[in-house]
Design a protein around this motif. Structure first.
Motif, short mmCIF file in Angstrom:
data_model
loop_
_atom_site.label_atom_id
_atom_site.label_comp_id
_atom_site.label_asym_id
_atom_site.label_seq_id
_atom_site.Cartn_x
_atom_site.Cartn_y
_atom_site.Cartn_z
N LEU A 149 0.99 -1.29 -0.57
CA LEU A 149 -0.15 -0.39 0.09
C LEU A 149 0.41 1.36 0.26
O LEU A 149 1.24 2.30 -0.38
CB LEU A 149 -0.83 -0.26 1.36
CG LEU A 149 -2.08 -1.06 1.76
CD1 LEU A 149 -2.66 -0.86 2.61
CD2 LEU A 149 -2.94 -0.92 -0.50
N ALA A 150 2.15 1.25 0.81
CA ALA A 150 3.68 2.71 0.54
C ALA A 150 3.21 2.77 -0.47
O ALA A 150 3.43 4.27 -0.71
CB ALA A 150 3.77 1.76 1.90
N ARG A 151 3.80 1.53 -1.17
CA ARG A 151 4.23 1.65 -2.93
C ARG A 151 2.83 2.47 -4.38
O ARG A 151 3.44 3.14 -4.80
CB ARG A 151 4.89 0.85 -3.30
CG ARG A 151 4.69 -0.56 -3.78
CD ARG A 151 3.81 -0.86 -5.10
NE ARG A 151 2.96 -1.39 -4.90
CZ ARG A 151 1.81 -1.12 -5.70
NH1 ARG A 151 1.60 -0.37 -6.48
NH2 ARG A 151 0.55 -2.82 -5.60
N ALA A 152 1.94 1.96 -3.40
CA ALA A 152 0.30 2.36 -4.88
C ALA A 152 0.87 3.69 -4.68
O ALA A 152 0.42 4.73 -3.69
CB ALA A 152 -0.69 1.69 -4.09
N LYS A 160 -12.41 3.47 -6.61
CA LYS A 160 -12.52 1.48 -7.63
C LYS A 160 -10.84 1.21 -7.54
O LYS A 160 -10.17 0.53 -7.57
CB LYS A 160 -12.50 2.53 -9.09
CG LYS A 160 -14.18 2.34 -9.20
CD LYS A 160 -14.43 2.51 -10.63
CE LYS A 160 -15.54 2.16 -10.52
NZ LYS A 160 -16.57 2.44 -11.80
N LEU A 161 -9.82 2.39 -7.28
CA LEU A 161 -8.37 2.33 -7.10
C LEU A 161 -7.87 1.39 -6.12
O LEU A 161 -7.27 1.04 -5.68
CB LEU A 161 -7.69 3.90 -7.73
CG LEU A 161 -5.76 3.48 -7.24
CD1 LEU A 161 -5.77 2.85 -8.39
CD2 LEU A 161 -5.73 5.29 -7.78
N ALA A 162 -9.22 2.42 -5.08
CA ALA A 162 -8.36 2.03 -3.80
C ALA A 162 -9.15 0.46 -3.13
O ALA A 162 -8.41 -0.59 -2.98
CB ALA A 162 -9.57 2.44 -2.46
N VAL A 163 -9.83 -0.34 -4.13
CA VAL A 163 -10.08 -1.63 -4.19
C VAL A 163 -9.66 -2.34 -4.82
O VAL A 163 -8.69 -3.54 -4.10
CB VAL A 163 -11.53 -1.81 -4.52
CG1 VAL A 163 -11.69 -3.24 -5.16
CG2 VAL A 163 -12.20 -1.84 -3.96
N THR A 164 -9.04 -2.31 -5.77
CA THR A 164 -7.89 -2.85 -6.51
C THR A 164 -6.29 -3.18 -6.19
O THR A 164 -5.89 -3.95 -5.79
CB THR A 164 -7.68 -1.86 -8.39
OG1 THR A 164 -8.39 -1.85 -8.61
CG2 THR A 164 -6.36 -2.78 -8.87
N GLU A 165 -6.18 -1.12 -5.28
CA GLU A 165 -4.82 -2.00 -4.53
C GLU A 165 -4.68 -2.79 -2.85
O GLU A 165 -3.79 -3.52 -2.77
CB GLU A 165 -4.02 -0.48 -3.83
CG GLU A 165 -3.95 0.40 -5.18
CD GLU A 165 -2.39 0.28 -5.72
OE1 GLU A 165 -1.93 -1.12 -5.38
OE2 GLU A 165 -2.09 0.12 -7.36
N ALA A 166 -6.47 -2.52 -2.53
CA ALA A 166 -6.34 -3.22 -1.26
C ALA A 166 -5.92 -4.98 -1.71
O ALA A 166 -5.76 -5.99 -1.13
CB ALA A 166 -7.78 -3.32 -0.71
#
Length: 203
Positions: A149-152, A160-166
């Motif tokens: 998450l820190a590198r995202a 939507k981006l948060a869902v993908t990164e999670a």
């Protein structure tokens, strides 16, 4: 244990968890035994002692949120004392000691709780914290997920981006942590209490 991640956005919070259950040397996968739960006005997920999440899910009656409230104060004066009392009522000690009186580091829980779109990280001593960076991860695979998450590149307005990164963070954790795996469940809660504005994603 598990991997649980949280992403704090502007007016919304997302909590995601894997679905692998481990007891002793055996793995379990059971439909309906979710690690991230939506219960009334709350979204929460527990890592560590399974009984901590079970009591919160099936036995705890969370306090009702007033229409106007300081959420930080409510967390300290209402929500956490209520959860502590539920554990006492059902005989669970989240901070057991060893025979020598030292804390048992293999017991206890960590949790993420979201109310009105704001995420709090809870320790088994019932302390809480928030982080302005807006990323959280607990559980045996939490360090791997937090690094992901820190590198995202996250946006405070892009759920939507948060869902993908999670999802990606838990997948990375599962590739290193033997206690993380299975399907990922994600719940996004917005600051408004309108249920129709809450979004659930299961993959």
């Amino acid at each position: 244990m598990t991997t649980i991640v949280g992403i704090q956005g502007k007016g919304w919070g997302l909590i995601a968890a894997d679905s692998l259950m481990v007891a002793g040397s055996q793995k379990f996968a059971a439909t309906g035994m979710d690690k991230v739960i939506e219960k009334g006005e709350y979204v929460f997920a527990f890592a560590g002692d399974a009984i901590a999440g079970d009591i919160a899910n099936f036995c705890w009656i969370p306090p009702k949120l007033p229409k106007v409230v300081n959420l930080d104060k409510f967390m300290m004066t209402d929500l956490l004392p209520s959860l502590r009392q539920a554990y006492t009522d059902y005989g669970y000690d989240p901070s057991p000691k060893k025979e020598d009186g030292m804390p048992n580091e293999d017991a206890g829980f960590d949790a993420l709780i979201c109310l009105r779109g704001k995420i709090y990280q809870i320790d088994n001593d019932f302390s809480w914290c928030r982080d302005d960076r807006g990323i959280y991860a607990v559980g045996s695979g939490g360090s791997y997920a937090l690094g992901s998450l820190a590198r995202a590149t996250l946006s405070p307005t892009n759920t939507k981006l948060a869902v993908t990164e999670a999802r990606k963070a838990i997948e990375i954790s599962a590739s290193f942590d033997i206690n993380t795996g299975g399907k990922t469940k994600i719940i996004t809660q917005r600051g408004k209490t309108d249920v129709s504005k809450r979004r659930k994603v299961q993959v």
